[in-house]
Structure formats: structure tokens, C-alpha cells
Design a protein around this motif. Structure first.
Motif, PDB file in Angstrom:
ATOM      1  N   ARG A 104      48.263  48.215  59.487  1.00 56.21           N
ATOM      2  CA  ARG A 104      48.240  47.114  57.940  1.00 56.21           C
ATOM      3  C   ARG A 104      48.422  48.485  56.572  1.00 56.21           C
ATOM      4  O   ARG A 104      49.113  48.933  56.601  1.00 56.21           O
ATOM      5  N   SER A 105      49.278  46.730  56.081  1.00 54.02           N
ATOM      6  CA  SER A 105      49.932  47.079  54.708  1.00 54.02           C
ATOM      7  C   SER A 105      49.357  46.900  53.753  1.00 54.02           C
ATOM      8  O   SER A 105      49.351  45.309  53.124  1.00 54.02           O
ATOM      9  N   SER A 106      48.833  47.218  52.413  1.00 47.51           N
ATOM     10  CA  SER A 106      47.987  46.251  51.345  1.00 47.51           C
ATOM     11  C   SER A 106      48.202  47.156  50.016  1.00 47.51           C
ATOM     12  O   SER A 106      49.103  48.110  50.072  1.00 47.51           O
ATOM     13  N   SER A 107      47.434  47.247  49.370  1.00 43.76           N
ATOM     14  CA  SER A 107      47.564  48.137  47.887  1.00 43.76           C
ATOM     15  C   SER A 107      46.254  47.777  47.072  1.00 43.76           C
ATOM     16  O   SER A 107      45.479  46.836  46.826  1.00 43.76           O
ATOM     17  N   ASP A 128      41.897  46.765  57.413  1.00 38.96           N
ATOM     18  CA  ASP A 128      40.978  46.985  58.608  1.00 38.96           C
ATOM     19  C   ASP A 128      41.958  47.631  59.561  1.00 38.96           C
ATOM     20  O   ASP A 128      43.516  47.028  59.649  1.00 38.96           O
ATOM     21  N   ALA A 129      41.934  48.385  60.712  1.00 35.75           N
ATOM     22  CA  ALA A 129      42.631  48.725  61.888  1.00 35.75           C
ATOM     23  C   ALA A 129      41.450  49.209  63.093  1.00 35.75           C
ATOM     24  O   ALA A 129      40.776  50.126  62.711  1.00 35.75           O
ATOM     25  N   ALA A 130      41.385  48.653  64.263  1.00 36.49           N
ATOM     26  CA  ALA A 130      40.463  48.752  65.787  1.00 36.49           C
ATOM     27  C   ALA A 130      41.114  50.132  65.587  1.00 36.49           C
ATOM     28  O   ALA A 130      42.552  50.463  65.669  1.00 36.49           O
ATOM     29  N   VAL A 165      47.786  52.063  56.979  1.00 37.69           N
ATOM     30  CA  VAL A 165      46.839  52.249  57.991  1.00 37.69           C
ATOM     31  C   VAL A 165      47.950  51.889  58.720  1.00 37.69           C
ATOM     32  O   VAL A 165      47.795  51.078  59.234  1.00 37.69           O
ATOM     33  N   SER A 166      47.584  53.033  59.960  1.00 35.53           N
ATOM     34  CA  SER A 166      48.797  53.220  61.254  1.00 35.53           C
ATOM     35  C   SER A 166      46.912  53.559  62.291  1.00 35.53           C
ATOM     36  O   SER A 166      46.527  54.410  62.028  1.00 35.53           O
ATOM     37  N   VAL A 167      47.756  53.454  63.935  1.00 36.32           N
ATOM     38  CA  VAL A 167      46.813  53.953  64.398  1.00 36.32           C
ATOM     39  C   VAL A 167      48.550  54.258  65.630  1.00 36.32           C
ATOM     40  O   VAL A 167      49.262  53.420  66.063  1.00 36.32           O
ATOM     41  N   GLU A 168      48.177  55.840  66.149  1.00 36.83           N
ATOM     42  CA  GLU A 168      48.776  56.104  66.732  1.00 36.83           C
ATOM     43  C   GLU A 168      50.737  56.412  66.375  1.00 36.83           C
ATOM     44  O   GLU A 168      51.455  56.037  67.177  1.00 36.83           O
TER      45      GLU A 168
END
Length: 240
Positions: free
Chosen positions: A178-181, A216-218, A170-173
Motif C-alpha cells: 500500500r502507498s498513500s499519504s 491496510d495489508a493482510a 506499507v510493505s509485507v516481507e
């Protein structure tokens, strides 16, 4: 096989990817090409219009064991690649939750670990957007039912060898947050489908969100969020 829904001048069309082009098909249950093709840059819609969207969480029971907790999310919140996530006006904290989504391909009830995947059309990416503050109600209706709170896409991949070992980012801009599996989920994809269909019957085109393995990411207003899953692709949406 890669399947998608495309925006065309004649309305939404189903398509399959082959030989560097999209080939129109009548539906995802009839994959015979009609002869009409579209370029690679065709506009992608949410790959399905689900009748039902089922979420899965993995809480602990009174003895500390994990269980699958199913819940319903409004299908009205589904949007596709490039669709807009509209933060609730009263929200102070909204987060993305990058998840693997299962697209059902055949009526599914009382599935077993042995036959669960036989009822799956394929897999896509979901962003289970959630308002985490303030908390408005105990069953998270307000937290999950926002406009554009269920981005799906960019397409469906039908040939995923091991859905229990897919990296999720998960990336923002454009910055990795976050990095998971899916390997970090407490339950396998089959176990999730078994638990959900013990209670309800799923129909073709329905979608099961398998849960967030700490993805999760804001999401501040004015940003964009990208969720990437190996073997599938990247789903990007803007936030307002």
C-alpha cells in the motif's frame, strides 16, 4: 529533534539523537543530556508508554459528510520496533493499518485548529493492527485489543513541518502493498485533535492514531510488516 526510548542494562532510558549517537536525557520534558551516550545500534523500545491510546476513524454521517469518530484502544497492546504481533487464535484475517501517530506533549482539552499543534510533542509511526474476520463484537474490542496490536516507533520526530502531507507505505516481507499519504485523510491532524479533545482531556505521552488512508495489508502468520512514513522512518514487526 529525534527522541527515543532505549533498552539498556539499567532499564529503559529516554534519549535524543545528536552527532551520530543517542544521548540520555532525564525525560521528554527535560531534554538536557545527562552525559551518558549510546551507540546508533542501541535497542529501541516503543518511544512512549501511553496512558491512553485514542484511535480516529472517519465515517460518513447520515448526510454523507465525514466526521471524526474517536475510540479507545488498549495501551496493553503497545509494542515497539521488532516487537511481535500475535494474531488472535480465532482470527481468520488480520490486517496492518499504517498510520501517523501524534504524541501529546502538554495537557490538551478543547483544542482549536489554531493551538492544537502547540500541545504536540511530535509524531511517530503506528500500525493499528486489526482482526477484520470474524467480527466478534459491534465496538471492535476483540478486533483491536490483541497482544502487540499497536506497534509504535521507531522514535518520535518533533520537527515535522507539515503532518498533513506525509507519504505512508506499507510493505509485507519487504514487498510494497500500500502507498498513500496523510493528505488522503478526510480531516487534518488539527481537526482530529480538536474533535478528540472536545470530549476528553489528553495528557503528555498519550497517543492519537489519526486513521488509515487506505493503508491496510493482510498479515499472515510468519511474515514481517514494515510501515514507513516520510520524515520519520520505518517501523518493522514480525507476525506470529
Amino acid at each position: 529533534m529525534r527522541l527515543a526510548r532505549l533498552s539498556t542494562p539499567d532499564g529503559p532510558r529516554h534519549a535524543r539523537w545528536d552527532a551520530d549517537r543517542w544521548h540520555e536525557v532525564p525525560s521528554f520534558t527535560d531534554l538536557r543530556p545527562t552525559g551518558r551516550t549510546f551507540p546508533p545500534e542501541a535497542t529501541l523500545l516503543a518511544p512512549v508508554e501511553p496512558r491512553t491510546v485514542v484511535g480516529a476513524s472517519h465515517p460518513e454521517d447520515d448526510h454523507g459528510a465525514r466526521r471524526v469518530q474517536g475510540w479507545l484502544k488498549s495501551s496493553a497492546g503497545v509494542t515497539g520496533p521488532g516487537g511481535t504481533i500475535e494474531r488472535a487464535a480465532w482470527a481468520t484475517t488480520v490486517v496492518a493499518e499504517g498510520e501517523l501517530a501524534v504524541v501529546i506533549g502538554a495537557e490538551a482539552h478543547a483544542l482549536t485548529n489554531e493551538n492544537a499543534l502547540e500541545h504536540v510533542l511530535g509524531f511517530t509511526i503506528a500500525n493499528d493492527v486489526t482482526t477484520v474476520a470474524p467480527t466478534e463484537d459491534a465496538v471492535f474490542f476483540a478486533a483491536k485489543a490483541g497482544t502487540g496490536y499497536t506497534p509504535l516507533g521507531p522514535w518520535i520526530e518533533t520537527d515535522v513541518d507539515d503532518p498533513d502531507a506525509l507519504a505512508i507505505r506499507v510493505s509485507v516481507e519487504g514487498t510494497l502493498v500500500r502507498s498513500s499519504s496523510t493528505a488522503d485523510l478526510p480531516h487534518t491532524i488539527c481537526e482530529i485533535l480538536v474533535a478528540i479533545t472536545r470530549t476528553m482531556t489528553l495528557q503528555p505521552g498519550d497517543v492519537v492514531l489519526t486513521g488509515s488512508p487506505s493503508t491496510d495489508a493482510a498479515l499472515p502468520a510468519g511474515t514481517s510488516v514494515q510501515v514507513s512514513i516520510d520524515r520519520i522512518g520505518t517501523l518493522e514487526n514480525g507476525v506470529v
